[in-house]
Design a protein around this motif. Structure first.
Motif, mmCIF file in Angstrom:
data_model
loop_
_atom_site.group_PDB
_atom_site.id
_atom_site.type_symbol
_atom_site.label_atom_id
_atom_site.label_comp_id
_atom_site.label_asym_id
_atom_site.label_seq_id
_atom_site.Cartn_x
_atom_site.Cartn_y
_atom_site.Cartn_z
ATOM 1 N N GLY A 66 -36.884 46.272 14.360
ATOM 2 C CA GLY A 66 -38.270 46.367 14.477
ATOM 3 C C GLY A 66 -38.481 45.018 15.387
ATOM 4 O O GLY A 66 -37.703 44.299 15.901
ATOM 5 N N ARG A 124 -40.773 53.125 19.753
ATOM 6 C CA ARG A 124 -40.643 53.995 18.746
ATOM 7 C C ARG A 124 -41.216 55.437 19.025
ATOM 8 O O ARG A 124 -40.426 56.467 18.469
ATOM 9 C CB ARG A 124 -41.097 53.282 17.476
ATOM 10 C CG ARG A 124 -42.910 53.313 17.450
ATOM 11 C CD ARG A 124 -43.492 52.712 16.113
ATOM 12 N NE ARG A 124 -42.938 53.391 15.108
ATOM 13 C CZ ARG A 124 -43.743 54.650 14.742
ATOM 14 N NH1 ARG A 124 -44.683 55.288 15.289
ATOM 15 N NH2 ARG A 124 -43.437 55.036 13.525
ATOM 16 N N HIS A 274 -43.213 50.292 11.052
ATOM 17 C CA HIS A 274 -43.237 51.780 11.246
ATOM 18 C C HIS A 274 -44.508 52.194 10.640
ATOM 19 O O HIS A 274 -45.343 53.315 11.003
ATOM 20 C CB HIS A 274 -42.050 52.500 11.033
ATOM 21 C CG HIS A 274 -40.879 52.441 11.838
ATOM 22 N ND1 HIS A 274 -40.992 52.823 13.143
ATOM 23 C CD2 HIS A 274 -39.843 51.644 11.735
ATOM 24 C CE1 HIS A 274 -39.874 52.494 13.668
ATOM 25 N NE2 HIS A 274 -39.036 51.755 12.918
#
Length: 676
Positions: A66, A124, A274
């Motif tokens: 991330g 993403r 996320h």
């Protein structure tokens, strides 16, 4: 950190390469580089131009790291066994060359890398499969959750109330750098942020022994927005920044506050990043959701499988991210009658919508009541509320705020530079149904006696005799500072004129005796002044300032802000320090080698963490060897194998040297263009 912040620090060499090469077609249309790098359409085009290794490294970053600073060792571990170390480095340098990942050089020469937070959000959506974003369906017997926790004011009004307190009372600092204890206690009474809900964010900050968590959070926001600045003696109000801030619509204020909070407390764990992005997708619907729902989505994507934690992910998500948002009034928490687990629902939209239209609605107006109370609906501009807090007492700040005009409140406004005429004009201009006659007359009567007598702050200059006083009046550089003569030997001097007058007297040959320093600009400190903003629209803001966001005292978890950004991107050859020592034939020729040469090539591949291409029984394999063992007078290698037909990792394979026919050493970026 996001792209806008990184671009401010980006070396000109790196920025020039991005602007003149890869992104030139889009920048030529007048789009900023920060917008280009977060545009899904542009990034989808860039994704199509990536080689397979770059795509795999990018997917690894998005899934398992991330937007968290990382080093090569961490990325290599996350990419294993799919990619070898050399493939990982090659893919990483490609992402750096495209302005997707940035490198920072630590003081001892090692590097940290970062995928920007807004870049993570964009990528993403491109590299992960689509995930439904609707709330889970409830059974027919279930009922809608009932709100159990919500903020009393919300962060915007909490900060507004703290600013009003600072304007009325000031925020003087002690020698230790903290707000004086008595003022701090009163300030804490103005801030109602729920400390229990903020605890899960695990914030670390300076002056933790003096400031409670709610006070620290409020002051940190005000400092980072530059509504307050520290001059060493006090936290000063910044009228220009306050006017700009209060001119923004509430929705824009919320978005900026949320962006600032994300920058400061962005989770370290990729799975939680996320989850945050998934939760943000639910903001526009106003629907209830549970932390368990988000965790289930992560499990569906396989993200949780690589993130081992001894703590319950659901509890971590609630305490570290969702509950602080409840404290700020951006989310409500609820419980259903059939289950005791927490539900959450957005009540403000903190992230920009996909298609956001400018708010063209008119400003709200005040309702002035016969009993001197004033009602302010939620659409009343912040600058109007600011001025109202100066000339009226605050009864309640809420969706419908209530104020009351009193004799003392009018006196406070006059003490802070307002005039009776300005007060009347403000009320008449902003009143929806006008000002009741008896209210207008009362305000005029309260204001009428003001200023007929006045205490002024001054210094007294005493002369030894009248002759000295007369001589003083003939000094050209001094006479302009003599305000008023008292008797034959005394003059009134403004506090600010003491030092220049003393300098003029010394220049003329006099040696005046000075008063001891009192710590202010004269015999006494100046009074607090409540800044007056442009509430009648007389002036327009000429320039929008962008807060730097680095002036607070809550410590950010991200350390890359303290390191220098690396301008140079390594070439393919730079990735292999031993490249010059490798026989050219190992890289060019695909052939059978002697067993001893084969062993040397395997050892070289292990040292460089790269791969070999071998041909076994007519099939081509890519193997990343990680171990070589001598056995029974021969040797064998063990590694992870992929076939030409599949890019997926195969099981670990152990091979004796006679079990394959031909081989070649592969250096990604050097000789892997036509791997098979």
């Amino acid at each position: 950190m996001n792209y806008a912040e990184l671009l401010k620090r980006m070396p000109s060499e790196l920025r020039r390469s991005l602007e003149t090469e890869l992104y030139r077609p889009w920048l030529s249309r007048g789009v900023s580089l920060a917008d280009v790098c977060t545009d899904p359409v542009v990034m989808e085009t860039i994704l199509g131009r990536m080689n397979e290794t770059e795509r795999m490294v990018l997917r690894t970053l998005v899934l398992y790291i991330g937007s968290e600073p990382f080093d090569e060792a961490r990325l290599e571990k996350a990419a294993s066994p799919v990619l070898s170390g050399a493939e990982m480095r090659h893919g990483l340098s490609g992402l750096m060359r495209k302005g997707i990942v940035f490198a920072f050089r630590k003081t001892w020469g090692e590097y940290l890398y970062l995928l920007p937070a807004d870049g993570f959000r964009t990528w993403r959506e491109l590299v992960l499969p689509a995930v439904h974003s609707s709330a889970p369906e409830r059974s027919g017997d279930d009922v809608m959750p009932e709100v159990t926790r919500s903020a009393r004011l919300g962060l915007r009004l909490e900060l507004f109330q703290a600013l009003v307190f600072a304007a009325r009372h000031g925020l003087k600092l002690s020698k230790g750098g903290t707000v004086h204890k008595k003022q701090l206690q009163k300030l804490a009474e103005q801030i109602s942020l729920d400390e229990a809900l903020l605890q899960g964010a695990s914030l670390k900050y300076a002056y933790a022994d003096a400031y409670s968590l709610p006070v620290a959070v409020a002051l940190d926001f005000l400092l980072r927005l530059q509504l307050l600045t520290s001059n060493g003696d006090e936290l000063e109000l910044q009228p220009g920044a306050i006017e700009e801030w209060l001119s923004m619509p509430p929705e824009a204020q919320t978005k900026r506050l949320y962006a600032q909070w994300k920058q400061l407390t962005w989770p370290a764990q990729a799975w939680m990043q996320h989850a945050v992005c998934m939760a943000e997708r639910l903001a526009s619907g106003g629907q209830w959701f549970q932390a368990d729902t988000l965790i289930a989505w992560l499990a569906e994507l396989g993200i949780l499988e690589r993130h081992e934690t001894e703590e319950d992910p659901r509890r971590l998500l609630q305490e570290r991210w969702l509950q602080p948002l409840v404290a700020f009034g951006w989310i409500e928490e609820g419980r259903s009658l059939t289950a005791d687990e927490a539900w959450f629902r957005w009540v403000e939209q903190p992230v920009p919508a996909a298609a956001e239209e400018a708010d063209a609605s008119e400003d709200g107006a005040l309702m002035i009541q016969p009993d001197f109370e004033i009602f302010a609906p939620p659409d009343v501009p912040g600058k109007v509320l600011w001025e109202l807090c100066c000339l009226a007492d605050t009864v309640r700040l809420d969706q419908i705020s209530v104020f009351k005009l009193t004799k003392n409140s009018v006196r406070r406004a006059l003490d802070n530079g307002r005039t009776a005429e300005a007060i009347a004009a403000f009320l008449e201009e902003r009143a929806l149904y006008g000002v009741p006659e008896h209210v207008r007359l009362a305000v005029e009567q309260w204001a009428a006696p003001y200023g007929k007598t006045r205490f002024l702050q001054a210094c007294l200059l005493r002369c030894a005799d009248e002759a000295t006083a007369q001589s003083l009046e003939r000094i050209p550089g001094a006479v302009s500072y003599l305000r008023e003569k008292l008797g034959g030997t005394h003059y009134l001097i403004a506090p600010d004129d003491v030092k220049p007058l003393a300098a003029a007297l010394e220049k003329a040959g006099w040696l005046p005796g000075l008063l001891p320093d009192t710590g202010g600009n004269g015999p006494a400190a100046q009074a607090i002044t409540y800044p007056k903003l442009d509430v009648l629209g007389e002036n327009s803001l000429q320039e929008r300032r962008e807060p730097t966001g680095d002036k607070g005292f809550i410590y950010s978890r991200t350390s890359v802000a303290y390191y220098e950004m690396e301008a140079r991107i390594p070439s393919a050859a730079d990735l292999y320090p031993d490249y010059a020592d490798i026989p050219a034939s190992w890289l060019k020729d695909y052939r059978a080698y002697h067993a001893s040469t084969r062993k040397e090539m395997v050892e070289q591949a292990i040292r460089m963490k790269t791969v070999l291409q071998i041909r076994k029984n007519g099939c081509d394999y890519r193997i990343a060897p990680h171990k070589l063992q001598d056995t029974r007078g021969s040797w064998c290698m063990t590694g992870i194998v992929r076939t030409a037909e599949s890019a997926d990792p195969a099981a670990e394979m152990r091979l004796m040297p006679e079990e394959w026919q031909e081989m070649k050493l592969i250096l990604p970026g050097i000789n892997d263009k036509y791997l098979y």
